[in-house]
Design a protein around this motif. Structure first.
Motif, PDB file in Angstrom:
ATOM      1  N   GLY A 122     -17.777  -1.957  16.224  1.00  0.00           N
ATOM      2  CA  GLY A 122     -17.891  -0.649  15.782  1.00  0.00           C
ATOM      3  C   GLY A 122     -16.623  -0.186  15.147  1.00  0.00           C
ATOM      4  O   GLY A 122     -16.281   1.116  15.144  1.00  0.00           O
ATOM      5  N   VAL A 123     -16.167  -1.053  14.257  1.00  0.00           N
ATOM      6  CA  VAL A 123     -14.789  -0.575  13.594  1.00  0.00           C
ATOM      7  C   VAL A 123     -15.301  -0.513  12.039  1.00  0.00           C
ATOM      8  O   VAL A 123     -15.970  -1.381  11.493  1.00  0.00           O
ATOM      9  N   THR A 124     -14.649   0.850  11.565  1.00  0.00           N
ATOM     10  CA  THR A 124     -14.997   0.986  10.177  1.00  0.00           C
ATOM     11  C   THR A 124     -13.647   0.430   9.195  1.00  0.00           C
ATOM     12  O   THR A 124     -12.607   0.857   9.476  1.00  0.00           O
ATOM     13  N   VAL A 125     -14.336  -0.413   8.197  1.00  0.00           N
ATOM     14  CA  VAL A 125     -13.256  -0.923   7.354  1.00  0.00           C
ATOM     15  C   VAL A 125     -13.190  -0.436   6.235  1.00  0.00           C
ATOM     16  O   VAL A 125     -14.257  -0.370   5.424  1.00  0.00           O
ATOM     17  N   ILE A 126     -12.072   0.023   5.755  1.00  0.00           N
ATOM     18  CA  ILE A 126     -11.924   0.574   4.393  1.00  0.00           C
ATOM     19  C   ILE A 126     -11.091  -0.247   3.373  1.00  0.00           C
ATOM     20  O   ILE A 126      -9.990  -0.571   3.882  1.00  0.00           O
ATOM     21  N   ASP A 127     -11.382  -0.466   2.517  1.00  0.00           N
ATOM     22  CA  ASP A 127     -10.807  -1.438   1.515  1.00  0.00           C
ATOM     23  C   ASP A 127     -10.074  -0.418   0.577  1.00  0.00           C
ATOM     24  O   ASP A 127     -10.703   0.293  -0.020  1.00  0.00           O
ATOM     25  N   ALA A 128      -8.752  -0.564   0.443  1.00  0.00           N
ATOM     26  CA  ALA A 128      -7.911   0.388  -0.311  1.00  0.00           C
ATOM     27  C   ALA A 128      -6.924  -0.251  -0.988  1.00  0.00           C
ATOM     28  O   ALA A 128      -5.444   0.266  -0.654  1.00  0.00           O
ATOM     29  N   PRO A 129      -6.761  -1.149  -1.810  1.00  0.00           N
ATOM     30  CA  PRO A 129      -5.875  -1.633  -2.508  1.00  0.00           C
ATOM     31  C   PRO A 129      -4.965  -0.586  -3.501  1.00  0.00           C
ATOM     32  O   PRO A 129      -5.577   0.316  -3.853  1.00  0.00           O
ATOM     33  N   LEU A 130      -3.728  -1.188  -3.465  1.00  0.00           N
ATOM     34  CA  LEU A 130      -2.925  -0.314  -4.258  1.00  0.00           C
ATOM     35  C   LEU A 130      -2.336  -1.079  -5.601  1.00  0.00           C
ATOM     36  O   LEU A 130      -2.333  -2.059  -5.552  1.00  0.00           O
ATOM     37  N   SER A 131      -1.867   0.172  -6.574  1.00  0.00           N
ATOM     38  CA  SER A 131      -1.272  -0.207  -7.577  1.00  0.00           C
ATOM     39  C   SER A 131      -0.110   0.686  -7.968  1.00  0.00           C
ATOM     40  O   SER A 131      -0.070   1.797  -7.687  1.00  0.00           O
ATOM     41  N   GLY A 132       0.851   0.229  -8.480  1.00  0.00           N
ATOM     42  CA  GLY A 132       2.036   0.860  -8.698  1.00  0.00           C
ATOM     43  C   GLY A 132       3.609   0.316  -8.193  1.00  0.00           C
ATOM     44  O   GLY A 132       4.448   0.653  -8.574  1.00  0.00           O
TER      45      GLY A 132
END
Length: 296
Positions: A122-132
């Motif tokens: 029941g875990v919602t996974v968000i992929d949110a890689p970063l640049s900078g």
């Protein structure tokens, strides 16, 4: 997810207080958001003023957990066991936790991981890689590229805005990591092109500082040159974004390209070049250290 009057979540943890995670944590804390911190090397978490340091991932379990770790296996390793996030969420009575993965990971693997986390836990996974880079993290102007359920991402956007200048949702979990793969082609190519330019300039006796002043004033200017130009001038390639991580990212690019039926000649050449750098024992250097192989 509980939110404050400003729309920010009230239960947030950040796991991984390394070169990127630490400045992200400081930006969150600066906006008076209560933040729980965990890091495998505890003194790095303790060095961040204003956060609550947890002894384990279980103790850090919050409604929203941000992970800033090198790859997906490091995130997966935090889930299980009595000290893991799953146990912590259960103890805290958090039924629908959100796990945000800020590291650069395989788009294929994270889509599979997200589906399993949702189905089994029941875990919602968000992929949110970063640049900078670390400078972008310090200045709160990262670019965050996101995949996951849109409604959840919209709830998280005010939090992402505390350390990002650009926040864009692209689709289901895995889409953010695919965009990061696109980003990394450009980054690796720019780093390598500038290294070649600096090698050519140096080998012909030119002043690298003057050469860079010309490049920065024209079409050849880039964020890579702005952030990393001094490395070539000083021949200092210690620390920074490592070559082995650049190679990891290029491997993901190859994986996605193969799945899409594409041949990417530049990305293929970059993969070969960074494989050679890592094989030469320079994998822990900043990726600009590819210059050293060009200089012989």
């Amino acid at each position: 997810m509980n939110v404050s009057s400003s729309g920010l979540p009230t239960s947030v943890a950040l796991l991984g207080t390394g070169p990127m995670g630490a400045p992200i944590a400081r930006n969150i804390i600066a906006r008076a958001v209560p933040l729980t911190l965990w890091n495998r090397t505890v003194h790095r978490a303790e060095a961040i003023a204003g956060g609550r340091v947890a002894a384990s991932p279980a103790e850090a379990a919050s409604e929203v957990v941000l992970t800033v770790l090198p790859d997906l296996p490091q995130v997966a390793a935090l889930l299980h066991g009595e000290d893991g996030l799953l146990a912590g969420w259960k103890t805290a009575g958090i039924e629908h936790p959100i796990l945000v993965i800020h590291g650069t990971v395989s788009p294929v693997a994270i889509a599979e991981f997200a589906a399993e986390c949702r189905r089994a836990h029941g875990v919602t996974v968000i992929d949110a890689p970063l640049s900078g880079g670390t400078i972008g993290a310090e200045e709160g102007r990262l670019s965050t590229m996101i995949g996951g359920p849109r409604a959840v991402v919209e709830q998280l956007e005010p939090l992402f805005r505390l350390y990002s200048a650009t926040v864009v949702w692209f689709g289901d979990t895995g889409a953010g990591s695919t965009v990061k793969a696109c980003n990394q082609i450009v980054v690796a190519a720019t780093v390598t092109a500038l290294s070649e330019a600096m090698a050519l300039a140096s080998s012909t006796g030119l002043d690298l500082e003057k050469v860079q002043s010309v490049l920065s004033g024209g079409l050849a200017n880039s964020e890579v040159l702005r952030q990393k130009g001094q490395r070539w001038i000083d021949a200092d390639f210690e620390g920074g974004g490592s070559a082995k991580n650049q190679l990891k990212d290029l491997g993901f690019i190859s994986e996605v390209a193969t799945q899409a039926g594409l041949t990417l000649p530049v990305a293929g050449s970059l993969l070969t070049a960074f494989q050679a750098m890592v094989s030469a024992g320079r994998g822990d250097l900043d990726h600009t250290g590819i210059y050293l192989g060009l200089r012989g």
